[in-house]
Structures are given as C-alpha cells and as structure tokens.
Scaffold this motif. Structure first.
Motif, short mmCIF file in Angstrom:
data_model
loop_
_atom_site.label_atom_id
_atom_site.label_comp_id
_atom_site.label_asym_id
_atom_site.label_seq_id
_atom_site.Cartn_x
_atom_site.Cartn_y
_atom_site.Cartn_z
N GLU A 203 29.09 -1.55 -25.12
CA GLU A 203 30.13 -1.83 -26.12
C GLU A 203 31.34 -2.51 -25.49
OE1 GLU A 203 28.60 1.00 -25.67
OE2 GLU A 203 27.39 1.20 -27.51
N GLU A 204 31.73 -2.07 -24.28
CA GLU A 204 32.87 -2.68 -23.61
C GLU A 204 32.58 -4.11 -23.21
OE1 GLU A 204 34.87 1.28 -21.50
OE2 GLU A 204 33.18 0.26 -20.54
N LEU A 205 31.36 -4.38 -22.73
CA LEU A 205 30.98 -5.75 -22.38
C LEU A 205 30.97 -6.64 -23.61
CD1 LEU A 205 28.11 -5.25 -19.77
CD2 LEU A 205 30.32 -6.31 -19.37
N HIS A 206 30.50 -6.10 -24.73
CA HIS A 206 30.47 -6.88 -25.97
C HIS A 206 31.89 -7.26 -26.39
CE1 HIS A 206 30.26 -7.54 -30.37
NE2 HIS A 206 29.10 -8.10 -30.07
N ASP A 207 32.85 -6.34 -26.24
CA ASP A 207 34.23 -6.64 -26.60
C ASP A 207 34.80 -7.74 -25.69
OD1 ASP A 207 34.12 -4.71 -28.56
OD2 ASP A 207 35.00 -3.14 -27.30
N VAL A 208 34.43 -7.70 -24.41
CA VAL A 208 34.94 -8.72 -23.47
C VAL A 208 34.39 -10.09 -23.84
CG1 VAL A 208 34.90 -9.49 -21.08
CG2 VAL A 208 35.28 -7.09 -21.60
N VAL A 209 33.07 -10.18 -24.07
CA VAL A 209 32.44 -11.46 -24.38
C VAL A 209 32.93 -12.01 -25.71
CG1 VAL A 209 30.24 -12.61 -24.80
CG2 VAL A 209 30.43 -10.91 -22.98
N SER A 210 33.24 -11.12 -26.66
CA SER A 210 33.68 -11.57 -27.99
C SER A 210 35.00 -12.32 -27.92
CB SER A 210 33.81 -10.36 -28.92
OG SER A 210 32.57 -9.70 -29.08
N LYS A 211 35.79 -12.10 -26.88
CA LYS A 211 37.08 -12.76 -26.76
C LYS A 211 36.96 -14.21 -26.28
CE LYS A 211 39.35 -8.37 -25.65
NZ LYS A 211 40.12 -7.62 -24.62
N TYR A 212 35.77 -14.62 -25.83
CA TYR A 212 35.61 -15.97 -25.29
C TYR A 212 35.49 -17.02 -26.38
CZ TYR A 212 34.65 -13.48 -20.95
OH TYR A 212 34.73 -12.66 -19.86
N GLY A 213 35.29 -16.60 -27.63
CA GLY A 213 35.16 -17.56 -28.71
C GLY A 213 33.72 -18.00 -28.88
N ASP A 214 33.54 -19.13 -29.56
CA ASP A 214 32.20 -19.65 -29.86
C ASP A 214 31.55 -20.18 -28.58
OD1 ASP A 214 32.53 -19.05 -32.51
OD2 ASP A 214 33.35 -21.03 -33.01
N ILE A 215 30.31 -19.78 -28.36
CA ILE A 215 29.53 -20.23 -27.21
C ILE A 215 28.40 -21.10 -27.72
CG2 ILE A 215 28.12 -19.51 -25.24
CD1 ILE A 215 29.66 -16.90 -25.21
N VAL A 216 28.26 -22.30 -27.17
CA VAL A 216 27.21 -23.24 -27.57
C VAL A 216 26.04 -23.09 -26.60
CG1 VAL A 216 26.63 -25.65 -28.00
CG2 VAL A 216 28.94 -24.81 -28.48
N PHE A 217 24.85 -22.87 -27.14
CA PHE A 217 23.66 -22.71 -26.32
C PHE A 217 22.82 -23.99 -26.37
CE2 PHE A 217 24.87 -18.46 -27.65
CZ PHE A 217 24.84 -17.77 -26.45
N GLY A 218 21.93 -24.13 -25.39
CA GLY A 218 20.97 -25.24 -25.41
C GLY A 218 21.47 -26.48 -24.70
N LEU A 219 20.75 -27.59 -24.93
CA LEU A 219 21.02 -28.84 -24.22
C LEU A 219 22.37 -29.44 -24.58
CD1 LEU A 219 17.49 -30.50 -24.55
CD2 LEU A 219 18.48 -29.47 -22.51
N GLN A 220 22.92 -29.07 -25.75
CA GLN A 220 24.18 -29.65 -26.20
C GLN A 220 25.39 -28.87 -25.71
OE1 GLN A 220 23.85 -32.55 -27.73
NE2 GLN A 220 21.62 -32.28 -27.70
N SER A 221 25.17 -27.85 -24.88
CA SER A 221 26.28 -26.98 -24.49
C SER A 221 27.28 -27.69 -23.58
CB SER A 221 25.73 -25.73 -23.79
OG SER A 221 25.02 -26.09 -22.61
N GLY A 222 26.77 -28.52 -22.65
CA GLY A 222 27.68 -29.18 -21.72
C GLY A 222 28.40 -28.18 -20.84
N LYS A 223 29.54 -28.58 -20.31
CA LYS A 223 30.35 -27.69 -19.48
C LYS A 223 31.42 -27.03 -20.34
CE LYS A 223 29.66 -30.00 -15.04
NZ LYS A 223 30.31 -30.62 -13.85
N GLN A 224 31.23 -25.76 -20.62
CA GLN A 224 32.17 -25.02 -21.44
C GLN A 224 33.14 -24.25 -20.56
OE1 GLN A 224 30.08 -23.20 -25.03
NE2 GLN A 224 28.35 -23.54 -23.67
N LYS A 225 34.36 -24.18 -20.98
CA LYS A 225 35.39 -23.49 -20.22
C LYS A 225 35.81 -22.23 -20.97
CE LYS A 225 37.30 -27.62 -18.00
NZ LYS A 225 38.53 -28.43 -17.76
N PHE A 226 35.79 -21.11 -20.24
CA PHE A 226 36.21 -19.84 -20.80
C PHE A 226 37.32 -19.27 -19.95
CE2 PHE A 226 31.64 -20.33 -21.60
CZ PHE A 226 31.65 -20.38 -22.98
N PRO A 227 38.31 -18.65 -20.56
CA PRO A 227 39.44 -18.11 -19.80
C PRO A 227 38.98 -17.09 -18.76
CG PRO A 227 39.42 -17.23 -22.05
CD PRO A 227 38.42 -18.32 -21.99
N GLY A 228 39.45 -17.26 -17.52
CA GLY A 228 39.13 -16.32 -16.45
C GLY A 228 37.87 -16.63 -15.69
N PHE A 229 37.17 -17.74 -16.03
CA PHE A 229 35.91 -18.04 -15.34
C PHE A 229 36.15 -18.27 -13.85
CE2 PHE A 229 32.79 -21.06 -13.67
CZ PHE A 229 31.62 -20.36 -13.91
N GLY A 230 35.35 -17.60 -13.02
CA GLY A 230 35.48 -17.73 -11.58
C GLY A 230 36.52 -16.81 -10.98
#
Length: 234
Positions: A203-230
């Motif tokens: 549940e805690e992990l789900h709350d963290v991931v939910s804050k990243y916004g919309d995530i695009v999957f597949g070949l059209q995803s490209g390089k997506q930037k999420f706050p705090g990555f790395g």
C-alpha cells in the motif's frame, strides 16, 4: 520449506483470495525469464530470451522437471529486448489476465467432468537485470535496490564513478553479531551500528508511485522524467 505452498507468500495469497483456494484444481504459476548468447560469449553478438511458465500444483520433485515446464515465448535477436520486452509478453499477459479473471472451461479426466479452471501468477523468477526489464525499475545507480531505495548504504567508487554495495549487508545482521564489530575484514576501522530501514508495504509503495502522475508504457514511452529519479527511487 519443502514446497512453495509452505511459504508466507502462498499462505498470504490463500487468505486474500479464499474463492481461488476453494477450487483445488486452480493452477498456480511462476514466470521464469533470462537471456543468453546461444553461440557462446566469443561469437557474434546475439541474444535469446526464453520465457517459461512453471506449475506449482505438482509435488516438489516434479515442479522443475523439463516435461512440466511450458516454453511460452522465445525472444531472439541481435540484442536484448530491453524495455520493449512488454511488447513480446503482451499475448502471454492477456492470456494470464483472462485465466485469472474469467477462467477457462477445462476437462478433468480423473473425475470425467468439466470445470472452470482459473490460474494465478504467483511470482517471477529472474536475475537482477531481467528484473529491471520486467518491472520497469532501473537496476543501475545507488538507488538500485527496489526495497530500500535511497535508504541503502551504497557509495560511489572514486575511480570508476560507479555505485558499489560493498559490505552493505552488515546492517541486516543482529545487533550482537561479531561481524558488526569487525574492523579488519570489512571496512577498515568501521563498526556497523545502523539497522536496516523498514521495507515499505504494498500500500505504501502504491501511494509513492501514484504521485508520479501518468506513466506511458510501450514503444511510445520515450524518456520520461519523474521527480526524484536517481536520488530517491529508480
């Protein structure tokens, strides 16, 4: 533990889905995937990724026998499929979703009757690089650990600039373990006094991931930037 049914994950699954447990003929599966070069390490670059389903309804001595392992897909090509592996796995995933949600009419030859069989994918079996491809979690850098993320004790090597997890395991030992006070065989002159950070629940992990916004999957995803990555996650 003699069989996966003795493990905590299996028992937890039974408690969450009692309707699945009620039908003993429902199937529990594991997804195994790994890549290798079939022509040897010194041959031309080539990559082969078999995708295998194992059935855990069988006794321990039969679960991992070749005749009871189902080769579902072979992903081959000049290089690893990388993040596009979801394209190759899509037909298999669709069938697994169908077997879980609506099931399939199956004939039981021992009872000579039809029944609605459902299947559940219990877990995946893979090494750490393949884990990154299946989950979408980057296995590079200091936050590579998917459980402790920024709370791990990895450090950067001075010459190569790469992350190292050298002897980070001492914080998982009991507080009175002799290796915690060993100043010679591990980090010179360093005593380990810290304890491991608590693992986040689902549940805690789900709350963290939910804050990243919309995530695009597949070949059209490209390089997506999420706050705090790395920094705090990968």
């Amino acid at each position: 533990m003699v069989h996966p049914s003795n493990g905590e994950a299996w028992k937890r699954f039974n408690s969450v889905y009692p309707h699945f447990l009620a039908e003993s003929r429902n199937v529990r599966l594991g997804l195994c995937i790994d890549g290798f070069n079939p022509f040897g390490s010194f041959a031309a670059p080539y990559s082969c990724w078999p995708v295998i389903l194992t059935v855990y309804n069988l006794p321990p001595g039969m679960c991992m026998r070749p005749e009871f392992m189902f080769l579902c897909t072979v992903i081959s090509g000049p290089r690893s499929p990388g993040q596009n592996i979801d394209v190759y796995l899509r037909p298999l995933i669709d069938e697994l979703v169908q077997l879980w949600s609506s099931g399939a009419l199956t004939y039981d030859i021992s009872r000579k009757q039809n029944f609605l069989m459902r299947a559940a994918l219990m877990w995946t079996i893979n090494d750490f690089p393949a884990y990154g491809m299946l989950s979408g979690w980057s296995t590079h850098g200091k936050p590579a650990c998917p459980y402790y993320m920024e709370n791990n004790k990895a450090f950067t090597l001075a010459n190569r600039g790469r992350a190292s997890f050298f002897y980070c395991h001492r914080c998982f030992l009991p507080l009175n373990h002799r290796h915690r006070k060993n100043r010679k065989d591990f980090f010179v002159g360093r005593v380990e006094k810290d304890v491991a950070s608590p693992r986040l629940s689902g549940e805690e992990l789900h709350d963290v991931v939910s804050k990243y916004g919309d995530i695009v999957f597949g070949l059209q995803s490209g390089k997506q930037k999420f706050p705090g990555f790395g920094l705090t996650h990968n």
